[in-house]
Design an enzyme around this catalytic site. Sequence first.
Site, PDB file in Angstrom:
ATOM      1  CB  ILE A   1      -1.146  -0.104   1.121  1.00 41.58           C
ATOM      2  CG1 ILE A   1      -2.060   0.965   0.955  1.00 41.58           C
ATOM      3  CG2 ILE A   1      -0.222   0.169   2.385  1.00 41.58           C
ATOM      4  CD1 ILE A   1      -3.073   0.944  -0.127  1.00 41.58           C
TER       5      ILE A   1
ATOM      6  CB  SER B   1      10.561  -0.569   6.171  1.00 41.92           C
ATOM      7  OG  SER B   1       9.968  -1.911   6.023  1.00 41.92           O
ATOM      8  NE  ARG B   2       9.827  -5.587  11.563  1.00 41.93           N
ATOM      9  CZ  ARG B   2       8.678  -6.494  12.450  1.00 41.93           C
ATOM     10  NH1 ARG B   2       9.258  -7.107  13.230  1.00 41.93           N
ATOM     11  NH2 ARG B   2       7.592  -6.611  11.643  1.00 41.93           N
TER      12      ARG B   2
ATOM     13  CE  LYS C   1      -8.505  -0.042   3.492  1.00 41.28           C
ATOM     14  NZ  LYS C   1      -8.585  -1.300   3.521  1.00 41.28           N
TER      15      LYS C   1
ATOM     16  CG  ASP D   1      -7.836  -4.908   4.590  1.00 40.09           C
ATOM     17  OD1 ASP D   1      -7.222  -4.322   5.635  1.00 40.09           O
ATOM     18  OD2 ASP D   1      -7.721  -4.820   3.517  1.00 40.09           O
TER      19      ASP D   1
END
Length: 314
Positions: free
Chosen positions: A18, A40-41, A94, A172
């Site tokens: 996303i 971010s990992r 969201k 979702d």
Amino acid sequence: MAYGTTSRKIALVGIGKIARDQHLPALQASDDWDLAATVSRSGAIEGVEAHDDFDAFLTARPDVEVVSLCLPPQPRFDYAKKALLARRHVMLEKPPGQTLAEVHELERLAAKQGVTLYATWHSRMAAGVAAAKSRLVERVVQSLRITWKEDVRKWHPGQEWVFAPGGMGVFDPGINALSILTEILPEPVHLVSAELEFPENRDTPIAARLEFTGNVGAVFDWRQEGPQTWDIEIETNKGSIALRDGGARIEVDGAEQKLLDHPGEYPSLYARMAQLVANRESEVDLAPMIHVADAMTLGRRITVAPFEFDKETT
């Protein structure tokens, strides 16, 4: 700093599908924002300072006053709380959290810290939604039917979190429809019954049928292959209105209506975030999430065939 006069530094947290598909293009096209860092990992964006530890980022970059959280809902509360305690403005993908209580706590904390919290609903920014809302103001809604059917393998390939507790399953995408519903209806409705289909090997539903007051109903399904369906069809005392393609198009009495040029859902979200931060305001509307919580409370559970992302194992 006045809204629109210069860009604010922002960090994207969670560099997944996303973020790459929607958030990054919206930020790159905006004069309001300067993408100063990512956290971010496992992911990074070429040319942008990358961090793999959120605590270290907050310490190292106090000049980045806004964070946009693109993480799945399960870890989002902890990240948002840390950001708010560090007096950063926070934008939430969201759904805004796993539970209503989590988001209420974040809203309380944002107010205490004097920073902005924005719980976004991107489908409300679709091109036809405002037009539908304005047309319904002077009409009586006699019935409304939502059909939201898509292919989870296409939109969430291999993303196991969607079927884990807190991932919401078919809600979702379904919550996108509910966000439009709660935006356009002149009068609120509430859920009266639900049927939820759970794959026998999963913790969240893959399909749902909902019935609300006001002759409002919804069907969500995550197993649709081929053409995808995101429709809201409304009968009123003055004819019919339909939103197609997730709200991108509007029909009145079967005829498609011409819409003004539209910047897009995510560019509109980031423009709204810029306004909220400039005004030191928050926007946290939990109406769509309340409907999901009610469905989980009222829903009759139906067990269906197991689901695997790899079709060869189903």
